[in-house]
Structure formats: structure tokens, C-alpha cells
Design a protein around this motif. Sequence first.
Motif, PDB file in Angstrom:
ATOM      1  N   ALA A 122     -33.349 -48.599  -2.217  1.00 53.17           N
ATOM      2  CA  ALA A 122     -34.112 -47.644  -1.406  1.00 53.17           C
ATOM      3  C   ALA A 122     -34.364 -48.211  -0.009  1.00 53.17           C
ATOM      4  CB  ALA A 122     -35.432 -47.325  -2.084  1.00 53.17           C
ATOM      5  N   ALA A 123     -34.425 -49.544   0.077  1.00 56.93           N
ATOM      6  CA  ALA A 123     -34.735 -50.171   1.361  1.00 56.93           C
ATOM      7  C   ALA A 123     -33.933 -51.454   1.526  1.00 56.93           C
ATOM      8  CB  ALA A 123     -36.225 -50.488   1.425  1.00 56.93           C
ATOM      9  N   ASP A 124     -33.726 -51.862   2.777  1.00 50.94           N
ATOM     10  CA  ASP A 124     -33.155 -53.180   3.052  1.00 50.94           C
ATOM     11  C   ASP A 124     -34.289 -54.193   2.963  1.00 50.94           C
ATOM     12  OD1 ASP A 124     -30.729 -52.048   3.514  1.00 50.94           O
ATOM     13  OD2 ASP A 124     -30.936 -51.993   5.697  1.00 50.94           O
ATOM     14  N   VAL A 125     -34.172 -55.163   2.074  1.00 44.51           N
ATOM     15  CA  VAL A 125     -35.235 -56.151   1.888  1.00 44.51           C
ATOM     16  C   VAL A 125     -34.760 -57.497   2.421  1.00 44.51           C
ATOM     17  CG1 VAL A 125     -36.744 -57.289   0.224  1.00 44.51           C
ATOM     18  CG2 VAL A 125     -36.084 -54.901  -0.127  1.00 44.51           C
ATOM     19  N   HIS A 126     -35.522 -58.066   3.364  1.00 41.30           N
ATOM     20  CA  HIS A 126     -35.171 -59.353   3.966  1.00 41.30           C
ATOM     21  C   HIS A 126     -36.293 -60.342   3.699  1.00 41.30           C
ATOM     22  CE1 HIS A 126     -32.040 -57.139   6.030  1.00 41.30           C
ATOM     23  NE2 HIS A 126     -32.941 -56.312   6.527  1.00 41.30           N
ATOM     24  N   LEU A 127     -36.091 -61.247   2.749  1.00 42.20           N
ATOM     25  CA  LEU A 127     -37.130 -62.215   2.396  1.00 42.20           C
ATOM     26  C   LEU A 127     -36.924 -63.511   3.153  1.00 42.20           C
ATOM     27  CD1 LEU A 127     -37.349 -61.729  -1.484  1.00 42.20           C
ATOM     28  CD2 LEU A 127     -38.611 -60.543   0.328  1.00 42.20           C
ATOM     29  N   SER A 128     -38.025 -64.226   3.382  1.00 37.84           N
ATOM     30  CA  SER A 128     -37.923 -65.535   4.033  1.00 37.84           C
ATOM     31  C   SER A 128     -38.978 -66.474   3.465  1.00 37.84           C
ATOM     32  CB  SER A 128     -38.098 -65.403   5.551  1.00 37.84           C
ATOM     33  OG  SER A 128     -39.404 -64.971   5.858  1.00 37.84           O
ATOM     34  N   ILE A 129     -38.654 -67.769   3.512  1.00 40.29           N
ATOM     35  CA  ILE A 129     -39.626 -68.822   3.215  1.00 40.29           C
ATOM     36  C   ILE A 129     -39.607 -69.797   4.381  1.00 40.29           C
ATOM     37  CG2 ILE A 129     -39.572 -68.606   0.704  1.00 40.29           C
ATOM     38  CD1 ILE A 129     -37.554 -70.902   0.626  1.00 40.29           C
ATOM     39  N   ASP A 130     -40.712 -70.530   4.549  1.00 43.32           N
ATOM     40  CA  ASP A 130     -40.865 -71.341   5.761  1.00 43.32           C
ATOM     41  C   ASP A 130     -39.847 -72.485   5.849  1.00 43.32           C
ATOM     42  OD1 ASP A 130     -42.882 -69.655   6.326  1.00 43.32           O
ATOM     43  OD2 ASP A 130     -44.515 -71.098   6.122  1.00 43.32           O
ATOM     44  N   ALA A 131     -39.613 -73.180   4.725  1.00 46.24           N
ATOM     45  CA  ALA A 131     -38.733 -74.361   4.741  1.00 46.24           C
ATOM     46  C   ALA A 131     -37.645 -74.203   3.676  1.00 46.24           C
ATOM     47  CB  ALA A 131     -39.551 -75.626   4.475  1.00 46.24           C
ATOM     48  N   PRO A 132     -36.476 -74.832   3.891  1.00 45.54           N
ATOM     49  CA  PRO A 132     -35.369 -74.675   2.939  1.00 45.54           C
ATOM     50  C   PRO A 132     -35.736 -75.147   1.534  1.00 45.54           C
ATOM     51  CG  PRO A 132     -34.613 -75.715   4.962  1.00 45.54           C
ATOM     52  CD  PRO A 132     -36.101 -75.654   5.055  1.00 45.54           C
ATOM     53  N   GLU A 133     -35.195 -74.467   0.549  1.00 45.89           N
ATOM     54  CA  GLU A 133     -35.373 -74.846  -0.853  1.00 45.89           C
ATOM     55  C   GLU A 133     -34.025 -74.691  -1.544  1.00 45.89           C
ATOM     56  OE1 GLU A 133     -38.383 -72.759  -3.120  1.00 45.89           O
ATOM     57  OE2 GLU A 133     -39.748 -72.896  -1.417  1.00 45.89           O
ATOM     58  N   GLU A 134     -33.797 -75.522  -2.526  1.00 43.32           N
ATOM     59  CA  GLU A 134     -32.543 -75.441  -3.265  1.00 43.32           C
ATOM     60  C   GLU A 134     -32.456 -74.107  -4.004  1.00 43.32           C
ATOM     61  OE1 GLU A 134     -30.266 -78.314  -6.371  1.00 43.32           O
ATOM     62  OE2 GLU A 134     -31.606 -79.285  -4.921  1.00 43.32           O
ATOM     63  N   GLY A 135     -31.337 -73.433  -3.848  1.00 44.08           N
ATOM     64  CA  GLY A 135     -31.126 -72.182  -4.576  1.00 44.08           C
ATOM     65  C   GLY A 135     -31.658 -70.950  -3.873  1.00 44.08           C
ATOM     66  N   TRP A 136     -32.298 -71.125  -2.717  1.00 40.43           N
ATOM     67  CA  TRP A 136     -32.876 -69.972  -1.997  1.00 40.43           C
ATOM     68  C   TRP A 136     -31.780 -69.219  -1.246  1.00 40.43           C
ATOM     69  CZ3 TRP A 136     -36.726 -66.790  -1.954  1.00 40.43           C
ATOM     70  CH2 TRP A 136     -36.975 -66.011  -0.817  1.00 40.43           C
ATOM     71  N   GLN A 137     -31.663 -67.939  -1.519  1.00 38.20           N
ATOM     72  CA  GLN A 137     -30.593 -67.124  -0.927  1.00 38.20           C
ATOM     73  C   GLN A 137     -31.004 -66.482   0.396  1.00 38.20           C
ATOM     74  OE1 GLN A 137     -27.505 -66.817  -2.461  1.00 38.20           O
ATOM     75  NE2 GLN A 137     -28.248 -68.308  -3.953  1.00 38.20           N
ATOM     76  N   GLY A 138     -32.304 -66.325   0.610  1.00 34.13           N
ATOM     77  CA  GLY A 138     -32.774 -65.596   1.798  1.00 34.13           C
ATOM     78  C   GLY A 138     -32.845 -66.472   3.034  1.00 34.13           C
TER      79      GLY A 138
END
Lengths: 274, 78
Positions: free
Chosen positions: A167-183
Amino acid sequence: MSKNIYLPKLARIAGIKDEVPGARGIKTFFVEFPDGDGFEHECGQCAMISVFGKGESMISIASAPAVKEYKQFSIMRTGRVTTAIHDMKPGDIVGVRGPYGNKFPLENWKGRNLVFIGGGVGLAPIWPVIQTAVANRADFGKISVFYGARTSRDIMYAEALEALRGAADVHLSIDAPEEGWQGFCGFVPANLLDKPQSPDNAVAVTCGPPIMIKFVIKNLIGMGFADEQIYTTIENKMKCGVGKCGRCNAGKDYVCVNGPVYSWAQLKDMPQEY
Amino acid sequence: MRTWDNCQFPEFTMHTSGHNPRETTGARLRQRICHKLLYFVENHNIQQCTGCGRCITHCPVGIDIVRIANVMEEAAGQ
């Protein structure tokens, strides 16, 4: 004697969902009114939640107005009242008074593209707008949702955000890199810059920490958004909820009555007391 | 339950996060003066200051609301 405007209604916690663990964790509380004296609300409005013997806190209503069975409140554990709420269990009674404040003018946004930008627990105030827009999907153009948290464990509404895809384009973020994080890795304003949004026929809605809102608005203006196309909700400390106590006001504007929803066109001319 | 509270205290407007929209004494003084002489007049058309001078007599740091009002009046005229 006239009705006491500070008297809360008694509400029962019907369910609790753990969103984010930790010292500053987030839980979602589903609250119902056993006496049948619940109230209608609009997207963006708040309610004053009280814990007896502890105090009151103004919390955004995170459920969509279309949901009548319960009111949803997503609360971060930060102070005396929110800690007491976090320690409560299903079946416990809280006080609720409201709804307070204005609303997002969603009815004026039909046919337009919507860009939502949330950070941390600041997703909760704009969540009813996102839910209402998605429930009436045909009424709107493209819907984009940006959301960022400190780490992947700090993401609230994680499953619900995933369910928005399609239904929507979802763009997630986290502050610092993490293993396995796709966003995206980095702050929310940077994620927005990374995926530029067209201002044509669009409205942007943002809520999060004050510093995030500041840079999100700066970036939106950089993308060509006009002041009238940018909306935010500012959540100052509120005690009375009815424009009397003088805590939440920015200049002559009482956020609990005239806000919490403002366009940048309104906000930029107000004293920066938020 | 009553507790001592005042719009000149930093905790009055401080968010739980620690962020404070009126962090400095200057910002809080501005709120006190503008609330009395400006905001309440604009919102309710009522003057909140009678000019009695009691706050001037008792102010430990010599804040003079009459002088501030006159300076505001002068600045507004320019």
C-alpha cells in the motif's frame, strides 16, 4: 455545579503489546471504556492519561478514528507516569480525559501524494493518519513512509510497518550499521535525502525528536516543498490540556488547543518554543 | 495534592526527554512578560497586569515590569 473539565473517565487496559525493550522501552496499550462513555477523536488528537497517585501525561491517540472499540496509546517509558503505566497489566484501570487539540486536515489531501517521516516514538502521533490513508487507499496518490530508530531493536510497530508494504513505500533506517540490516543506515533526515520526494501535488507529515523535525523540514524545503505542504505535530509538555496552564504555549498559541498539528507555514512565524 | 510550581522554573516546560522549549531565564522572563502584556490581551482582550508594582518591590534581581512595558511600547512604535 458545572462539569469538572479535569475529571477523567475510567478506562480499562484491554491489552498490552511490547514494542521496544529496554530502559526506554515502548509499549502499546489498548484501552477501552467499560462504562460506555468513550469518545470520538480525529487524527492527530491527544488524550490525558492518568495513573492514580502518580499523575497525568498527555499521550497521542495512535489508533485511527475509524477504530471505535478501543483507543491505542504507544508510550515510551521515560518519567514517573509513563513508568507507572509500563508497570500496569491488562485489566488495570487508568483515567483518560480528552480528546484534546486539532487534527491533520486529511480531508483536504484527497488525490495527493503523502510522505510520512517519523522517528522513534514519534511514529505514534502520525500513525492514525497513515492508517486512515491506507484504509482509504483509493483516495490518495503515492504514499511513502520513512521511519527511523536508534537500532533495529528500537523499531516500533515493526510488523505493522512491514504490512504497509504494497500500500505504501516503506523506507526504514537505523542510526548505525548492524549485521543483517537491509535498510538505510544513518539519521532519518539523511534517509529522506537519499530517496528524494517530489513536492508535486504532495503533502509531507513529520514527527519525531525536535532535532529530527528541524532537519527533515530543512530537507523537504530543499526538495522544493512549500511551507504549506509540510505538516508536523509538536508535543510540548502539557498539564491542563485546555489552554490555561501556560506550559505548552509557543507565543500566544496553546499547543493543546490550537495544535498539536501545525503546517510549517504557521510554525515558522511562531516563537521557537517547541 | 499541591506542589510549588512557577513558570520561571526550568522544570515548568521541560519535556521528559530533557529538551526544554524555554531553557534560559531570558526565555522564561519573556514568557512571563509577554503572557501578561501581549498573549492574554491578544487571546482574551484582558490586561493581566494592573501596574501595582508589587512584583517590582519584591523582585530579588530588580526586574521592573513597568520599564519593560515602556521599552516594548517604544519598540512597537518604531
